[in-house]
Design a protein around this motif. Structure first.
Motif, PDB file in Angstrom:
ATOM      1  N   ALA A   4       0.670  -1.135   0.095  1.00  0.00           N
ATOM      2  CA  ALA A   4      -0.089   0.078  -0.127  1.00  0.00           C
ATOM      3  C   ALA A   4       0.907   1.237  -0.001  1.00  0.00           C
ATOM      4  O   ALA A   4       0.450   2.411  -0.694  1.00  0.00           O
ATOM      5  N   PRO A  92      -3.461   9.554  -1.638  1.00  0.00           N
ATOM      6  CA  PRO A  92      -4.810   9.057  -1.032  1.00  0.00           C
ATOM      7  C   PRO A  92      -5.243   7.495  -1.519  1.00  0.00           C
ATOM      8  O   PRO A  92      -6.004   7.061  -0.597  1.00  0.00           O
ATOM      9  N   GLN A  93      -4.674   6.929  -2.577  1.00  0.00           N
ATOM     10  CA  GLN A  93      -4.829   5.520  -2.927  1.00  0.00           C
ATOM     11  C   GLN A  93      -4.230   4.673  -1.852  1.00  0.00           C
ATOM     12  O   GLN A  93      -4.892   3.907  -1.278  1.00  0.00           O
ATOM     13  N   LYS A  95      -3.800   5.662   1.190  1.00  0.00           N
ATOM     14  CA  LYS A  95      -4.328   5.767   2.400  1.00  0.00           C
ATOM     15  C   LYS A  95      -5.716   4.855   2.435  1.00  0.00           C
ATOM     16  O   LYS A  95      -6.109   4.243   3.294  1.00  0.00           O
ATOM     17  N   GLN A  96      -6.318   4.945   1.295  1.00  0.00           N
ATOM     18  CA  GLN A  96      -7.381   3.972   1.091  1.00  0.00           C
ATOM     19  C   GLN A  96      -7.151   2.511   1.194  1.00  0.00           C
ATOM     20  O   GLN A  96      -7.793   1.642   1.890  1.00  0.00           O
ATOM     21  N   GLN A  97      -6.056   2.074   0.613  1.00  0.00           N
ATOM     22  CA  GLN A  97      -5.668   0.672   0.697  1.00  0.00           C
ATOM     23  C   GLN A  97      -5.332   0.281   2.222  1.00  0.00           C
ATOM     24  O   GLN A  97      -5.544  -0.718   2.700  1.00  0.00           O
ATOM     25  N   ALA A  99      -6.459   1.694   4.803  1.00  0.00           N
ATOM     26  CA  ALA A  99      -7.836   1.652   5.618  1.00  0.00           C
ATOM     27  C   ALA A  99      -8.717   0.417   5.417  1.00  0.00           C
ATOM     28  O   ALA A  99      -9.297  -0.332   6.109  1.00  0.00           O
ATOM     29  N   GLN A 100      -8.478  -0.190   3.997  1.00  0.00           N
ATOM     30  CA  GLN A 100      -9.052  -1.629   3.555  1.00  0.00           C
ATOM     31  C   GLN A 100      -8.424  -2.438   4.602  1.00  0.00           C
ATOM     32  O   GLN A 100      -9.002  -3.380   4.986  1.00  0.00           O
TER      33      GLN A 100
END
Length: 118
Positions: A4, A92-93, A95-97, A99-100
């Motif tokens: 990530a 942002p990508q 951070k999204q990964q 969070a997942q």
């Protein structure tokens, strides 16, 4: 988690390199070349030797030489801007990964990892 943040970490390293080039006024080129290290090995020579004793053993290795390289500050500034834009897009990508990953594998509370009675 490593996947990530890998892209952001690579971009951060490249940004640091470009900033260093601009601060120095030149880049540092690192060139690899084949080398041979001599080590002591246990064993004898040839078919008559009983295989007891010390001898030199050539060990292939890779060494590096660094050289200063001239830069074009205008090109380096453009490269820096492009890397900063790429980081803005990649963050942002990442951070999204993350969070997942946290949603799929929730962190264990610190109290749950302590042995009982301590």
């Amino acid at each position: 988690m490593k996947r990530a943040v890998r892209d952001v970490a690579i971009i951060d390293n490249l940004i640091a390199e470009v900033k260093g080039n601009l601060a120095r006024g030149y880049a540092i080129d690192r060139e690899a070349y084949a080398d041979v290290d001599l080590d002591f090995c246990f064993g004898g020579y040839g078919y008559r030797s009983p295989g007891i004793g010390w001898r030199f053993c050539p060990t292939p290795s890779t060494s590096y030489v660094t050289r200063p390289v001239a830069i074009d500050p205008v090109v380096e500034q453009r490269k820096l801007r492009e890397l900063q834009q790429a980081r803005t897009k990649a963050l942002p990508q990442a951070k999204q990964q993350l969070a997942q990953c946290d949603a799929q594998f929730p962190p264990v509370p610190a109290a749950a990892t302590q042995p009982a009675g301590r």
